[in-house]
Design a protein around this motif. Structure first.
Motif, PDB file in Angstrom:
ATOM      1  N   ASN A  89     -16.092  42.179  -3.811  1.00 54.19           N
ATOM      2  CA  ASN A  89     -16.021  40.958  -2.990  1.00 54.19           C
ATOM      3  C   ASN A  89     -17.249  40.084  -3.226  1.00 54.19           C
ATOM      4  OD1 ASN A  89     -13.609  41.780  -1.904  1.00 54.19           O
ATOM      5  ND2 ASN A  89     -14.477  42.503   0.037  1.00 54.19           N
ATOM      6  N   GLY A  90     -17.019  38.821  -3.514  1.00 57.03           N
ATOM      7  CA  GLY A  90     -18.127  37.902  -3.741  1.00 57.03           C
ATOM      8  C   GLY A  90     -18.596  37.831  -5.178  1.00 57.03           C
ATOM      9  N   GLN A  91     -18.058  38.684  -6.047  1.00 57.84           N
ATOM     10  CA  GLN A  91     -18.436  38.658  -7.455  1.00 57.84           C
ATOM     11  C   GLN A  91     -17.361  37.961  -8.283  1.00 57.84           C
ATOM     12  OE1 GLN A  91     -19.383  43.225  -7.373  1.00 57.84           O
ATOM     13  NE2 GLN A  91     -20.539  42.359  -9.081  1.00 57.84           N
ATOM     14  N   SER A  92     -17.761  37.463  -9.453  1.00 58.21           N
ATOM     15  CA  SER A  92     -16.778  36.887 -10.357  1.00 58.21           C
ATOM     16  C   SER A  92     -15.827  37.980 -10.813  1.00 58.21           C
ATOM     17  CB  SER A  92     -17.467  36.249 -11.567  1.00 58.21           C
ATOM     18  OG  SER A  92     -18.082  37.247 -12.369  1.00 58.21           O
ATOM     19  N   PRO A  97     -16.681  45.819 -10.145  1.00 55.07           N
ATOM     20  CA  PRO A  97     -16.592  47.228 -10.556  1.00 55.07           C
ATOM     21  C   PRO A  97     -15.141  47.662 -10.719  1.00 55.07           C
ATOM     22  CG  PRO A  97     -18.073  46.958  -8.685  1.00 55.07           C
ATOM     23  CD  PRO A  97     -17.348  45.665  -8.852  1.00 55.07           C
ATOM     24  N   ARG A  98     -14.920  48.529 -11.691  1.00 54.34           N
ATOM     25  CA  ARG A  98     -13.581  49.026 -11.995  1.00 54.34           C
ATOM     26  C   ARG A  98     -13.674  50.484 -12.412  1.00 54.34           C
ATOM     27  NH1 ARG A  98     -13.710  43.694 -13.672  1.00 54.34           N
ATOM     28  NH2 ARG A  98     -11.816  42.448 -13.355  1.00 54.34           N
ATOM     29  N   ALA A  99     -12.508  51.130 -12.502  1.00 47.04           N
ATOM     30  CA  ALA A  99     -12.478  52.517 -12.977  1.00 47.04           C
ATOM     31  C   ALA A  99     -11.074  52.858 -13.451  1.00 47.04           C
ATOM     32  CB  ALA A  99     -12.891  53.477 -11.862  1.00 47.04           C
ATOM     33  N   THR A 100     -10.993  53.734 -14.429  1.00 48.72           N
ATOM     34  CA  THR A 100      -9.715  54.363 -14.763  1.00 48.72           C
ATOM     35  C   THR A 100      -9.699  55.734 -14.104  1.00 48.72           C
ATOM     36  OG1 THR A 100     -10.405  55.513 -16.798  1.00 48.72           O
ATOM     37  CG2 THR A 100      -9.767  53.178 -16.991  1.00 48.72           C
ATOM     38  N   ILE A 101      -8.502  56.287 -13.906  1.00 47.37           N
ATOM     39  CA  ILE A 101      -8.407  57.534 -13.152  1.00 47.37           C
ATOM     40  C   ILE A 101      -7.208  58.354 -13.593  1.00 47.37           C
ATOM     41  CG2 ILE A 101      -7.042  56.453 -11.307  1.00 47.37           C
ATOM     42  CD1 ILE A 101      -8.577  58.284  -9.320  1.00 47.37           C
ATOM     43  N   ALA A 102      -7.373  59.659 -13.548  1.00 42.96           N
ATOM     44  CA  ALA A 102      -6.268  60.604 -13.703  1.00 42.96           C
ATOM     45  C   ALA A 102      -6.376  61.604 -12.569  1.00 42.96           C
ATOM     46  CB  ALA A 102      -6.343  61.325 -15.050  1.00 42.96           C
ATOM     47  N   VAL A 103      -5.255  61.872 -11.902  1.00 38.62           N
ATOM     48  CA  VAL A 103      -5.251  62.795 -10.766  1.00 38.62           C
ATOM     49  C   VAL A 103      -4.021  63.683 -10.841  1.00 38.62           C
ATOM     50  CG1 VAL A 103      -4.161  61.017  -9.339  1.00 38.62           C
ATOM     51  CG2 VAL A 103      -5.295  62.937  -8.237  1.00 38.62           C
TER      52      VAL A 103
END
Length: 248
Positions: A89-92, A97-103
């Motif tokens: 929030n508030g960033q371009s 921040p991001r992430a990939t995930i496996a569950v």
């Protein structure tokens, strides 16, 4: 439920490690999670930490064994995405921040899994690949459309371009959720970030788990070393969780 499990996370040739991994296991169910943080040094780690906490909170708050495993995966990944998205929030849009995930959820003799991005899940039996997830990536799309071959994947200039991930855009990302996969005694489930699989063939990864008599951790550590060596001196963070199903 009887299982054996192990995990590891190697920094490789990077300055810091933005991957996260955990295995949460009870006598009724187990949850395996692997996350690859994306962004600047702190933002990738924040995204991975936030997603991991969200998944574990969801798991710990759900009665086991789960009545609706597929619904759990969809809801918990959606919550994790919302939590990571709020960090930006508030960033371009490019800086968020991001992430990939496996569950993967294991209960009552079966596995259910989901992923977003290019963190993968492998189902291995007697050292051979039963199935694996297909990445949400540009090169995977080209492969499905027949525009490139499997042999062209490792050296394609856009092989690191991920089509979707947790965080960034507030909209819920594309996620692939499996159905029920029945497990046999000795089956192995491997979850890993792209630092593990990027420079290794699927058949070679599966072959690391061909011997049921060997300790699972030893094989996983050997796989991690091979992955880092294969990409040296530019190896990525290399992270994996592995579980061997022994029986009910």
């Amino acid at each position: 439920m009887r299982i054996e499990h192990a995990d590891l996370s190697l920094i490789g040739d990077r300055e810091d490690n933005q991957d996260r991994v955990t295995v949460a296991a009870t006598d009724k169910a187990a949850l395996l999670v692997v996350i690859d943080g994306m962004g600047g040094h702190s933002d990738g780690s924040r995204a991975a930490d936030t997603a991991l906490k969200s998944l574990l909170d969801s798991f710990q708050q759900t009665p086991l064994p789960m009545f609706d495993p597929i619904g759990f995966l969809h809801l918990s990944l959606s919550r994790a995405h919302d939590d990571v998205a709020r960090l930006g929030n508030g960033q371009s849009i490019d800086a968020r921040p991001r992430a990939t995930i496996a569950v993967c959820l294991v209960q009552e003799g079966a596995a259910y899994w989901a992923h977003v991005g290019d963190s993968r899940i492998y189902h291995i039996r007697h050292g051979k690949l039963v199935t694996r997830t297909r990445d949400h990536s540009h090169v995977e799309l080209l492969l499905r459309e027949g525009k490139i071959t499997e042999e062209e994947l490792p050296n394609h200039p856009m092989r690191n371009f991920v089509e979707c991930c947790l965080g960034g855009d507030p909209a819920i990302p594309e996620m692939t959720i499996s159905g029920r996969h029945a497990l046999q005694a000795g089956d192995v489930l491997l979850l890993c970030t792209d630092g593990i699989w990027a420079n290794l063939r699927d058949m070679d990864i599966a072959a690391f788990f061909r011997d049921d008599t060997q300790q699972l951790r030893a094989w996983l550590e050997a796989l991690g070393r091979r992955a880092v060596q294969a990409a040296s001196p530019f190896s990525d963070n290399s992270t994996a969780a592995v579980m061997r199903y022994i029986g009910a």
